[in-house]
Design a protein around this motif. Sequence first.
Motif, PDB file in Angstrom:
ATOM      1  N   MET A  99     -18.316   8.929 -17.897  1.00  0.00           N
ATOM      2  CA  MET A  99     -17.582   8.284 -16.807  1.00  0.00           C
ATOM      3  C   MET A  99     -16.468   9.205 -16.312  1.00  0.00           C
ATOM      4  N   ASP A 100     -16.275   9.250 -15.012  1.00  0.00           N
ATOM      5  CA  ASP A 100     -15.231  10.067 -14.404  1.00  0.00           C
ATOM      6  C   ASP A 100     -13.890   9.340 -14.541  1.00  0.00           C
ATOM      7  N   LEU A 101     -13.024   9.860 -15.425  1.00  0.00           N
ATOM      8  CA  LEU A 101     -11.747   9.189 -15.670  1.00  0.00           C
ATOM      9  C   LEU A 101     -10.832   9.230 -14.449  1.00  0.00           C
ATOM     10  N   LEU A 102     -10.950  10.289 -13.644  1.00  0.00           N
ATOM     11  CA  LEU A 102     -10.129  10.350 -12.440  1.00  0.00           C
ATOM     12  C   LEU A 102     -10.539   9.266 -11.443  1.00  0.00           C
ATOM     13  N   ALA A 103     -11.836   9.045 -11.311  1.00  0.00           N
ATOM     14  CA  ALA A 103     -12.311   7.972 -10.433  1.00  0.00           C
ATOM     15  C   ALA A 103     -11.888   6.615 -10.978  1.00  0.00           C
ATOM     16  N   LEU A 104     -11.937   6.459 -12.301  1.00  0.00           N
ATOM     17  CA  LEU A 104     -11.503   5.212 -12.920  1.00  0.00           C
ATOM     18  C   LEU A 104     -10.012   4.981 -12.667  1.00  0.00           C
ATOM     19  N   ALA A 105      -9.217   6.044 -12.755  1.00  0.00           N
ATOM     20  CA  ALA A 105      -7.784   5.921 -12.487  1.00  0.00           C
ATOM     21  C   ALA A 105      -7.533   5.530 -11.039  1.00  0.00           C
ATOM     22  N   ASP A 106      -8.332   6.082 -10.104  1.00  0.00           N
ATOM     23  CA  ASP A 106      -8.166   5.722  -8.694  1.00  0.00           C
ATOM     24  C   ASP A 106      -8.547   4.265  -8.456  1.00  0.00           C
ATOM     25  N   PHE A 107      -9.616   3.800  -9.102  1.00  0.00           N
ATOM     26  CA  PHE A 107      -9.992   2.386  -8.985  1.00  0.00           C
ATOM     27  C   PHE A 107      -8.873   1.486  -9.508  1.00  0.00           C
ATOM     28  N   THR A 108      -8.288   1.838 -10.654  1.00  0.00           N
ATOM     29  CA  THR A 108      -7.189   1.051 -11.232  1.00  0.00           C
ATOM     30  C   THR A 108      -5.993   1.020 -10.297  1.00  0.00           C
ATOM     31  N   LEU A 109      -5.714   2.156  -9.665  1.00  0.00           N
ATOM     32  CA  LEU A 109      -4.610   2.237  -8.706  1.00  0.00           C
ATOM     33  C   LEU A 109      -4.829   1.277  -7.539  1.00  0.00           C
ATOM     34  N   VAL A 110      -6.043   1.271  -6.990  1.00  0.00           N
ATOM     35  CA  VAL A 110      -6.369   0.389  -5.864  1.00  0.00           C
ATOM     36  C   VAL A 110      -6.312  -1.070  -6.291  1.00  0.00           C
ATOM     37  N   ALA A 111      -6.859  -1.399  -7.469  1.00  0.00           N
ATOM     38  CA  ALA A 111      -6.865  -2.780  -7.946  1.00  0.00           C
ATOM     39  C   ALA A 111      -5.451  -3.280  -8.208  1.00  0.00           C
ATOM     40  N   ARG A 112      -4.600  -2.414  -8.777  1.00  0.00           N
ATOM     41  CA  ARG A 112      -3.228  -2.822  -9.096  1.00  0.00           C
ATOM     42  C   ARG A 112      -2.408  -3.108  -7.839  1.00  0.00           C
ATOM     43  N   HIS A 113      -2.651  -2.337  -6.782  1.00  0.00           N
ATOM     44  CA  HIS A 113      -1.878  -2.500  -5.552  1.00  0.00           C
ATOM     45  C   HIS A 113      -2.539  -3.447  -4.556  1.00  0.00           C
ATOM     46  N   GLY A 114      -3.753  -3.898  -4.854  1.00  0.00           N
ATOM     47  CA  GLY A 114      -4.387  -4.905  -4.010  1.00  0.00           C
ATOM     48  C   GLY A 114      -4.993  -4.382  -2.727  1.00  0.00           C
ATOM     49  N   GLY A 115      -5.325  -3.098  -2.675  1.00  0.00           N
ATOM     50  CA  GLY A 115      -5.970  -2.571  -1.470  1.00  0.00           C
ATOM     51  C   GLY A 115      -5.852  -1.066  -1.382  1.00  0.00           C
ATOM     52  N   PHE A 116      -6.742  -0.470  -0.590  1.00  0.00           N
ATOM     53  CA  PHE A 116      -6.738   0.983  -0.439  1.00  0.00           C
ATOM     54  C   PHE A 116      -5.484   1.463   0.299  1.00  0.00           C
ATOM     55  N   GLY A 117      -5.090   0.729   1.350  1.00  0.00           N
ATOM     56  CA  GLY A 117      -3.932   1.140   2.128  1.00  0.00           C
ATOM     57  C   GLY A 117      -2.653   1.115   1.317  1.00  0.00           C
ATOM     58  N   ARG A 118      -2.438   0.029   0.572  1.00  0.00           N
ATOM     59  CA  ARG A 118      -1.224  -0.074  -0.246  1.00  0.00           C
ATOM     60  C   ARG A 118      -1.210   0.969  -1.351  1.00  0.00           C
ATOM     61  N   ALA A 119      -2.386   1.208  -1.959  1.00  0.00           N
ATOM     62  CA  ALA A 119      -2.473   2.212  -3.017  1.00  0.00           C
ATOM     63  C   ALA A 119      -2.185   3.602  -2.459  1.00  0.00           C
ATOM     64  N   ALA A 120      -2.681   3.872  -1.248  1.00  0.00           N
ATOM     65  CA  ALA A 120      -2.441   5.175  -0.625  1.00  0.00           C
ATOM     66  C   ALA A 120      -0.961   5.371  -0.338  1.00  0.00           C
ATOM     67  N   ARG A 121      -0.299   4.330   0.169  1.00  0.00           N
ATOM     68  CA  ARG A 121       1.126   4.447   0.471  1.00  0.00           C
ATOM     69  C   ARG A 121       1.952   4.618  -0.809  1.00  0.00           C
ATOM     70  N   ALA A 122       1.568   3.898  -1.857  1.00  0.00           N
ATOM     71  CA  ALA A 122       2.332   3.961  -3.107  1.00  0.00           C
ATOM     72  C   ALA A 122       2.160   5.298  -3.812  1.00  0.00           C
ATOM     73  N   SER A 123       0.986   5.897  -3.703  1.00  0.00           N
ATOM     74  CA  SER A 123       0.685   7.116  -4.451  1.00  0.00           C
ATOM     75  C   SER A 123       0.803   8.388  -3.634  1.00  0.00           C
ATOM     76  N   GLY A 124       0.817   8.250  -2.290  1.00  0.00           N
ATOM     77  CA  GLY A 124       0.826   9.419  -1.443  1.00  0.00           C
ATOM     78  C   GLY A 124      -0.527  10.090  -1.326  1.00  0.00           C
ATOM     79  N   ARG A 125      -1.569   9.403  -1.801  1.00  0.00           N
ATOM     80  CA  ARG A 125      -2.932   9.930  -1.725  1.00  0.00           C
ATOM     81  C   ARG A 125      -3.589   9.449  -0.446  1.00  0.00           C
ATOM     82  N   PRO A 126      -4.514  10.229   0.154  1.00  0.00           N
ATOM     83  CA  PRO A 126      -5.223   9.767   1.356  1.00  0.00           C
ATOM     84  C   PRO A 126      -6.082   8.542   1.066  1.00  0.00           C
ATOM     85  N   LYS A 127      -6.041   7.578   1.966  1.00  0.00           N
ATOM     86  CA  LYS A 127      -6.831   6.365   1.814  1.00  0.00           C
ATOM     87  C   LYS A 127      -8.315   6.686   1.722  1.00  0.00           C
ATOM     88  N   ALA A 128      -8.781   7.641   2.533  1.00  0.00           N
ATOM     89  CA  ALA A 128     -10.204   7.998   2.521  1.00  0.00           C
ATOM     90  C   ALA A 128     -10.620   8.569   1.175  1.00  0.00           C
TER      91      ALA A 128
END
Length: 296
Positions: free
Chosen positions: A1-30
Amino acid sequence: MDLLALADFTLVARHGGFGRAARASGRPKATLSRRVAELEASLDIRLIERGGRAMKLTEEGRALFERTGALLTELDETVGAISSGGQKPRGRLRISAPLLFSQTVMGKLAAAFALRYPEVRLDVITDDRAVDMVEEGYDLVIRVNPDPDDSLVGRIFLRDQLVVVASPGLGRPAPDAIVPAVVRSTDETSFWEVTTLTGRSRIAIDPVLRLSSLMMVRDAVRAGVGAACLPLSLASHDIAADRLVHWADLDAPPVALWTLYPSRRLLSARVSAFLDHLKDAFPTGTPAELAAYLEG
């Protein structure tokens, strides 16, 4: 399993959406969307329902988040602790606490914790309902006589008892009298089962005033509106000062305050530090100790 992908999924789930996760982390939404899609493809399951305005985890996505979110947080904390040379509490600590405890204790308690651990960002939310720790992102909850929960572990750190009190001018009730009473808004009882030095008895009540907070109930009883059932810790100083008279003890199970946290082997340094802070504040956990803390 790709742990980086798992971490990104956890980030999105914790923040409740791709947009919020992107703003909180500074990572591109795409990028986050692509990484989660890759994780779904590797697992051959859908983790997030897309479409509409709100993101929703599937049943499989929720199960994965509940299991991996805490583990990834612990992993981050462990790496941070190793890199800094020790388990020093730092980061955000989110706590849910009941109304009365928050009003009477938490301000002083939280201030002392913040001074003791300046690298921890303490966030206390007052709520009497049974919050979902994982879904709502809490690290620790404080509850009064909580229902059993297999997903949580905890400990009792304070005990209290309920007593019936009234102002000195009200006078003790005759055996068959109906007493004017100040009660909580949710209390529908018409009597109190009590215990006195002479045994068990019943006090019939007429709720003349309903209030949503026990602090308001205490203030109304001081003013002589009626009798009330209060925690001993909240009433003891008024009883000692003759502002209130202790009529009887409520014939009910003791009040126990619990700290609850996810059932896992390793606690974060932040949670462990707060549990130790509670133990230092209330080493014996008695009503008298709590009353002294309120007046200190």
